[in-house]
Design a protein around this motif. Structure first.
Motif, mmCIF file in Angstrom:
data_model
loop_
_atom_site.group_PDB
_atom_site.id
_atom_site.type_symbol
_atom_site.label_atom_id
_atom_site.label_comp_id
_atom_site.label_asym_id
_atom_site.label_seq_id
_atom_site.Cartn_x
_atom_site.Cartn_y
_atom_site.Cartn_z
ATOM 1 N N MET A 173 0.849 -1.186 0.000
ATOM 2 C CA MET A 173 0.000 0.000 0.000
ATOM 3 C C MET A 173 0.890 1.242 0.000
ATOM 4 O O MET A 173 1.667 1.465 0.936
ATOM 5 C CB MET A 173 -0.885 0.010 1.247
ATOM 6 C CG MET A 173 -1.615 -1.291 1.541
ATOM 7 S SD MET A 173 -2.995 -1.578 0.428
ATOM 8 C CE MET A 173 -4.118 -0.278 0.937
ATOM 9 N N LEU A 174 0.784 2.053 -1.046
ATOM 10 C CA LEU A 174 1.559 3.294 -1.161
ATOM 11 C C LEU A 174 0.592 4.425 -1.491
ATOM 12 O O LEU A 174 0.554 4.930 -2.613
ATOM 13 C CB LEU A 174 2.634 3.164 -2.249
ATOM 14 C CG LEU A 174 3.725 2.115 -2.022
ATOM 15 C CD1 LEU A 174 4.624 2.009 -3.247
ATOM 16 C CD2 LEU A 174 4.558 2.456 -0.785
ATOM 17 N N LEU A 175 -0.184 4.819 -0.521
ATOM 18 C CA LEU A 175 -1.202 5.836 -0.754
ATOM 19 C C LEU A 175 -0.668 7.219 -0.386
ATOM 20 O O LEU A 175 -0.346 7.479 0.778
ATOM 21 C CB LEU A 175 -2.467 5.525 0.046
ATOM 22 C CG LEU A 175 -3.470 4.598 -0.662
ATOM 23 C CD1 LEU A 175 -2.886 3.213 -0.865
ATOM 24 C CD2 LEU A 175 -4.780 4.520 0.093
ATOM 25 N N GLY A 176 -0.551 8.067 -1.400
ATOM 26 C CA GLY A 176 -0.123 9.437 -1.178
ATOM 27 C C GLY A 176 1.244 9.562 -0.548
ATOM 28 O O GLY A 176 1.477 10.492 0.233
ATOM 29 N N VAL A 177 2.169 8.658 -0.881
ATOM 30 C CA VAL A 177 3.497 8.721 -0.247
ATOM 31 C C VAL A 177 4.630 8.917 -1.250
ATOM 32 O O VAL A 177 5.596 9.617 -0.949
ATOM 33 C CB VAL A 177 3.744 7.466 0.626
ATOM 34 C CG1 VAL A 177 3.753 6.201 -0.201
ATOM 35 C CG2 VAL A 177 5.042 7.594 1.414
ATOM 36 N N VAL A 178 4.535 8.351 -2.456
ATOM 37 C CA VAL A 178 5.632 8.571 -3.412
ATOM 38 C C VAL A 178 5.659 10.010 -3.912
ATOM 39 O O VAL A 178 6.629 10.428 -4.536
ATOM 40 C CB VAL A 178 5.573 7.583 -4.610
ATOM 41 C CG1 VAL A 178 5.887 6.175 -4.148
ATOM 42 C CG2 VAL A 178 4.242 7.637 -5.322
ATOM 43 N N ILE A 179 4.640 10.790 -3.603
ATOM 44 C CA ILE A 179 4.651 12.221 -3.939
ATOM 45 C C ILE A 179 5.763 12.953 -3.186
ATOM 46 O O ILE A 179 6.139 14.053 -3.568
ATOM 47 C CB ILE A 179 3.296 12.895 -3.628
ATOM 48 C CG1 ILE A 179 2.936 12.764 -2.155
ATOM 49 C CG2 ILE A 179 2.195 12.329 -4.497
ATOM 50 C CD1 ILE A 179 1.673 13.507 -1.756
ATOM 51 N N PHE A 180 6.306 12.332 -2.132
ATOM 52 C CA PHE A 180 7.362 12.973 -1.356
ATOM 53 C C PHE A 180 8.760 12.658 -1.903
ATOM 54 O O PHE A 180 9.754 13.143 -1.355
ATOM 55 C CB PHE A 180 7.282 12.550 0.115
ATOM 56 C CG PHE A 180 5.967 12.902 0.750
ATOM 57 C CD1 PHE A 180 5.519 14.212 0.771
ATOM 58 C CD2 PHE A 180 5.168 11.929 1.315
ATOM 59 C CE1 PHE A 180 4.312 14.550 1.351
ATOM 60 C CE2 PHE A 180 3.948 12.246 1.893
ATOM 61 C CZ PHE A 180 3.519 13.568 1.908
ATOM 62 N N VAL A 181 8.837 11.853 -2.946
ATOM 63 C CA VAL A 181 10.122 11.558 -3.597
ATOM 64 C C VAL A 181 10.180 12.407 -4.862
ATOM 65 O O VAL A 181 9.489 12.130 -5.843
ATOM 66 C CB VAL A 181 10.262 10.061 -3.924
ATOM 67 C CG1 VAL A 181 11.630 9.789 -4.542
ATOM 68 C CG2 VAL A 181 10.068 9.218 -2.666
ATOM 69 N N GLU A 182 11.023 13.428 -4.839
ATOM 70 C CA GLU A 182 11.008 14.413 -5.923
ATOM 71 C C GLU A 182 11.542 13.853 -7.231
ATOM 72 O O GLU A 182 10.997 14.122 -8.298
ATOM 73 C CB GLU A 182 11.826 15.637 -5.502
ATOM 74 C CG GLU A 182 11.775 16.773 -6.505
ATOM 75 C CD GLU A 182 12.423 18.042 -5.969
ATOM 76 O OE1 GLU A 182 12.456 19.039 -6.718
ATOM 77 O OE2 GLU A 182 12.887 18.042 -4.817
ATOM 78 N N ASP A 183 12.590 13.071 -7.170
ATOM 79 C CA ASP A 183 13.196 12.543 -8.379
ATOM 80 C C ASP A 183 12.340 11.412 -8.949
ATOM 81 O O ASP A 183 12.049 10.431 -8.258
ATOM 82 C CB ASP A 183 14.604 12.024 -8.077
ATOM 83 C CG ASP A 183 15.317 11.541 -9.325
ATOM 84 O OD1 ASP A 183 15.208 10.325 -9.621
ATOM 85 O OD2 ASP A 183 15.962 12.353 -10.004
#
Length: 273
Positions: A157-167
């Motif tokens: 579950m990756l809900l609204g979290v990879v948005i914090f990885v800029e690259d």
């Protein structure tokens, strides 16, 4: 679960924080005046943004229920958990399958202080909480293996979290590494704030946030979000607005298409190689 040492020193109540603003928009109480002020300012820029939080939460419930009831998944690795709310992953899963196991992962000290609410498992199942960053893939997998059997299917579950990885490439690589470590029959459940010419107010809200809040957010196009599912079997209806992922309707009625929100999502299965 890891310790509570130095948590007060890690919590900054002077700057707004995404997890606490999300909690505020969902009607929670685990936030500070600075979060409520920023949340209201963002909502003034884009009045519909509070609906994203709700749509994302409802998507979580529908996705987890499907995976338990239809796909037979009994293990969940929920990274970027956020503050406890109604119908957390373990509550939805164990409602149908009391033996389900869930490992939550977050590196927000405020989330950690409330983590006991995430550990209220059924007697048949089990939950655990790891204090770790999404980028710490090896640590997450090593410690999650203490609760989950990583030789059997797991829902990541990756809900609204990879948005914090800029690259972009780093973010895709993190997701690939996590999924590569999971066996066939595992699933990826992911949601992400999008950027679209049709929704300029979303870009303005994110720009405001990145100037005043922490951590910074990175928007991606729907096509870029779909790339997270490369090599996996996307479940219908594909990558869509969270509000439009299998919304359902009362028995015997055709579902009306909900209003689109700028939080897109998808669920995909890892097939045998």
């Amino acid at each position: 679960m890891t310790g509570y040492e130095d948590l007060r020193g890690r919590i900054d109540s002077t700057r707004p924080h995404t997890a606490r603003i999300w909690n505020y928009w969902l009607g929670g109480k685990d936030n500070y005046p600075v979060d409520r002020e920023a949340g209201d300012q963002i909502r003034a820029i884009h009045p519909g943004i509070g609906a994203y939080a709700l749509a994302d939460r409802l998507f979580l419930g529908r996705a987890v229920h499907h995976l338990v009831a239809e796909a037979g998944v009994r293990q969940f690795l929920d990274v970027g958990t956020g503050l406890p709310s109604a119908d957390n992953t373990h509550e939805v899963a164990q409602r149908t399958a009391p033996e389900a196991r869930v490992v939550y992962v977050d590196n927000d000290p405020l989330v950690l202080t409330h983590a006991r609410a995430l550990l209220a498992s059924t007697p048949e199942g089990r939950t655990d909480y790891l204090d770790a960053d999404l980028r710490d893939v090896d640590t997450i997998l090593e410690r999650a293996a203490g609760t989950l059997d990583l030789s059997r299917p797991v829902a990541l579950m990756l809900l609204g979290v990879v948005i914090f990885v800029e690259d972009h490439e780093e973010s895709y690589g993190i997701v690939r590494r996590l999924m590569d470590a999971l066996p066939a029959g595992s699933h990826l459940v992911l949601s992400h704030t999008i950027t679209s010419p049709a929704m300029p107010e979303v870009d303005a809200a994110v720009a405001f946030w990145n100037e005043h809040g922490t951590p910074r957010l990175t928007q991606r196009t729907p096509e870029q979000v779909e790339r997270y599912f490369d090599g996996l079997e996307l479940l219908a209806p594909g990558v869509v607005s969270c509000s439009r992922w299998r919304p359902g309707a009362p028995d015997g009625e055709e579902p009306e298409e909900p209003e689109e929100v700028a939080m897109f999502c998808g669920v995909a299965r890892k097939a045998p190689s």
